[in-house]
Write a protein that holds these residues in place. Sequence first.
Motif, mmCIF file in Angstrom:
data_model
loop_
_atom_site.group_PDB
_atom_site.id
_atom_site.type_symbol
_atom_site.label_atom_id
_atom_site.label_comp_id
_atom_site.label_asym_id
_atom_site.label_seq_id
_atom_site.Cartn_x
_atom_site.Cartn_y
_atom_site.Cartn_z
ATOM 1 N N ALA A 189 59.563 -1.675 -36.668
ATOM 2 C CA ALA A 189 58.234 -1.998 -36.144
ATOM 3 C C ALA A 189 58.248 -3.377 -35.487
ATOM 4 O O ALA A 189 57.635 -3.585 -34.433
ATOM 5 C CB ALA A 189 57.211 -1.947 -37.272
ATOM 6 N N GLY B 88 66.092 -0.547 -26.571
ATOM 7 C CA GLY B 88 65.664 0.681 -27.249
ATOM 8 C C GLY B 88 66.816 1.651 -27.452
ATOM 9 O O GLY B 88 66.921 2.318 -28.487
ATOM 10 N N ASN C 34 66.984 -6.755 -31.093
ATOM 11 C CA ASN C 34 66.110 -7.905 -30.840
ATOM 12 C C ASN C 34 66.811 -8.953 -29.985
ATOM 13 O O ASN C 34 66.187 -9.593 -29.126
ATOM 14 C CB ASN C 34 65.660 -8.529 -32.161
ATOM 15 C CG ASN C 34 64.625 -7.686 -32.876
ATOM 16 O OD1 ASN C 34 64.097 -6.726 -32.310
ATOM 17 N ND2 ASN C 34 64.331 -8.020 -34.111
ATOM 18 N N THR D 267 66.671 -7.775 -26.486
ATOM 19 C CA THR D 267 65.332 -8.023 -25.944
ATOM 20 C C THR D 267 65.201 -9.464 -25.466
ATOM 21 O O THR D 267 64.623 -9.733 -24.400
ATOM 22 C CB THR D 267 64.260 -7.735 -27.007
ATOM 23 O OG1 THR D 267 64.348 -6.372 -27.421
ATOM 24 C CG2 THR D 267 62.861 -7.986 -26.460
ATOM 25 N N GLU E 245 59.913 -3.121 -32.035
ATOM 26 C CA GLU E 245 59.027 -2.515 -31.041
ATOM 27 C C GLU E 245 57.947 -3.502 -30.628
ATOM 28 O O GLU E 245 57.596 -3.604 -29.449
ATOM 29 C CB GLU E 245 58.397 -1.240 -31.609
ATOM 30 C CG GLU E 245 57.546 -0.488 -30.599
ATOM 31 C CD GLU E 245 56.981 0.814 -31.142
ATOM 32 O OE1 GLU E 245 56.269 1.500 -30.398
ATOM 33 O OE2 GLU E 245 57.253 1.136 -32.313
ATOM 34 N N TRP E 246 57.425 -4.235 -31.602
ATOM 35 C CA TRP E 246 56.411 -5.259 -31.310
ATOM 36 C C TRP E 246 56.971 -6.312 -30.361
ATOM 37 O O TRP E 246 56.340 -6.681 -29.361
ATOM 38 C CB TRP E 246 55.958 -5.909 -32.616
ATOM 39 C CG TRP E 246 55.019 -7.060 -32.435
ATOM 40 C CD1 TRP E 246 53.666 -7.012 -32.330
ATOM 41 C CD2 TRP E 246 55.383 -8.458 -32.338
ATOM 42 N NE1 TRP E 246 53.156 -8.283 -32.169
ATOM 43 C CE2 TRP E 246 54.175 -9.181 -32.173
ATOM 44 C CE3 TRP E 246 56.590 -9.147 -32.385
ATOM 45 C CZ2 TRP E 246 54.166 -10.562 -32.051
ATOM 46 C CZ3 TRP E 246 56.578 -10.530 -32.254
ATOM 47 C CH2 TRP E 246 55.380 -11.223 -32.084
ATOM 48 N N LYS F 264 49.697 5.731 -28.186
ATOM 49 C CA LYS F 264 49.483 5.537 -29.622
ATOM 50 C C LYS F 264 48.375 6.443 -30.154
ATOM 51 O O LYS F 264 48.414 6.888 -31.307
ATOM 52 C CB LYS F 264 49.117 4.071 -29.915
ATOM 53 C CG LYS F 264 50.241 3.084 -29.657
ATOM 54 C CD LYS F 264 51.413 3.300 -30.587
ATOM 55 C CE LYS F 264 52.507 2.268 -30.351
ATOM 56 N NZ LYS F 264 53.710 2.540 -31.187
ATOM 57 N N ARG G 277 68.365 3.112 -31.032
ATOM 58 C CA ARG G 277 68.613 4.513 -31.381
ATOM 59 C C ARG G 277 70.073 4.737 -31.765
ATOM 60 O O ARG G 277 70.376 5.532 -32.661
ATOM 61 C CB ARG G 277 68.222 5.420 -30.209
ATOM 62 C CG ARG G 277 66.719 5.492 -29.980
ATOM 63 C CD ARG G 277 66.346 6.599 -29.010
ATOM 64 N NE ARG G 277 66.804 6.322 -27.658
ATOM 65 C CZ ARG G 277 66.158 5.551 -26.792
ATOM 66 N NH1 ARG G 277 65.037 4.942 -27.151
ATOM 67 N NH2 ARG G 277 66.626 5.364 -25.567
ATOM 68 N N GLY H 163 64.903 2.073 -34.515
ATOM 69 C CA GLY H 163 64.395 0.711 -34.424
ATOM 70 C C GLY H 163 63.448 0.372 -35.564
ATOM 71 O O GLY H 163 63.229 1.160 -36.477
ATOM 72 N N LYS I 294 65.547 9.268 -24.294
ATOM 73 C CA LYS I 294 64.144 9.670 -24.381
ATOM 74 C C LYS I 294 63.827 10.685 -23.287
ATOM 75 O O LYS I 294 64.567 10.835 -22.321
ATOM 76 C CB LYS I 294 63.228 8.446 -24.238
ATOM 77 C CG LYS I 294 63.338 7.455 -25.376
ATOM 78 C CD LYS I 294 62.201 6.462 -25.357
ATOM 79 C CE LYS I 294 62.218 5.585 -24.136
ATOM 80 N NZ LYS I 294 61.183 4.530 -24.189
ATOM 81 N N ASP J 21 59.475 -6.089 -28.271
ATOM 82 C CA ASP J 21 59.739 -5.493 -26.968
ATOM 83 C C ASP J 21 58.462 -5.432 -26.134
ATOM 84 O O ASP J 21 58.455 -5.812 -24.951
ATOM 85 C CB ASP J 21 60.322 -4.095 -27.164
ATOM 86 C CG ASP J 21 60.688 -3.432 -25.848
ATOM 87 O OD1 ASP J 21 61.231 -4.118 -24.963
ATOM 88 O OD2 ASP J 21 60.412 -2.227 -25.688
ATOM 89 N N HIS J 22 57.364 -4.980 -26.729
ATOM 90 C CA HIS J 22 56.110 -4.855 -25.980
ATOM 91 C C HIS J 22 55.513 -6.220 -25.645
ATOM 92 O O HIS J 22 54.942 -6.405 -24.555
ATOM 93 C CB HIS J 22 55.103 -4.030 -26.779
ATOM 94 C CG HIS J 22 55.487 -2.580 -26.906
ATOM 95 N ND1 HIS J 22 56.067 -1.875 -25.887
ATOM 96 C CD2 HIS J 22 55.379 -1.702 -27.949
ATOM 97 C CE1 HIS J 22 56.301 -0.628 -26.276
ATOM 98 N NE2 HIS J 22 55.891 -0.506 -27.523
#
Length: 240
Positions: A104, A93, A48, A51, A107-108, A166, A97, A102, A16, A110-111
Amino acid sequence: MSRFAGALRELRGAQKSAKGVSLYSRFVNRPAGRYLAAASHVFGLTPNQVTLVSAAFSFAAAAAVALAAPSWGLGIAVWAALAVGFAFDSADGQLARLRGGGSAAGEWLDHVVDCAKLTALHTCVLIAFHRFPDAYGTGGAGWLLVPLGFQFAAVVTFFGGLLTEKLKPKPAPGSPAAAPSTLRAVALLPVDYGVFCLVFLLLGGGGLFRWAYAALGAVAALFLLAFLVKWFRELNAVPR
């Protein structure tokens, strides 16, 4: 070994942008995460699962802060677990890649884990200040407000930054990434999670940890104010 080396080569070209990233994350955590992502790929782990490995290290460290009496040995163990957890947080992440992108749900997850570990870590410091007041020198009730204030600044900064990304318009596909600023990368060091983890090396110092933690909390509050002004101006300039 050849599969590991091949994964590393692919990951080097799938990083990134370094814009808005501190020197620690750029030169320490991301490279460490790259190696962990390559190893995870070799062992067949999913993003996942990586994570969840990150969460296990992070929450174990937070629990140790709350449950064990402070010592220099505990500080080293807590820092090491937090640092490994942070590296795995970067690895999930990167692994996504490497596997073609990834999801949705990933990502959810992870956050949610990121927000939970921030909340848990400062909560556990609060518990430690309450359970071991003689060791930390936190006999006064006012010191219990420090972790609460630090937690507030950390969580609002996390949520505000995430929401800003976002809501901001996405750059056009194929547009070149903005060049990272070395000055900004240095300025962001005090609020980098990896740098924050270093303060736990001072757990055996009692009052030394208390004051270092409080100082980082004050810096986090000042950065929060600056970030809020910056983010609001950026979003206010977005055309309707």
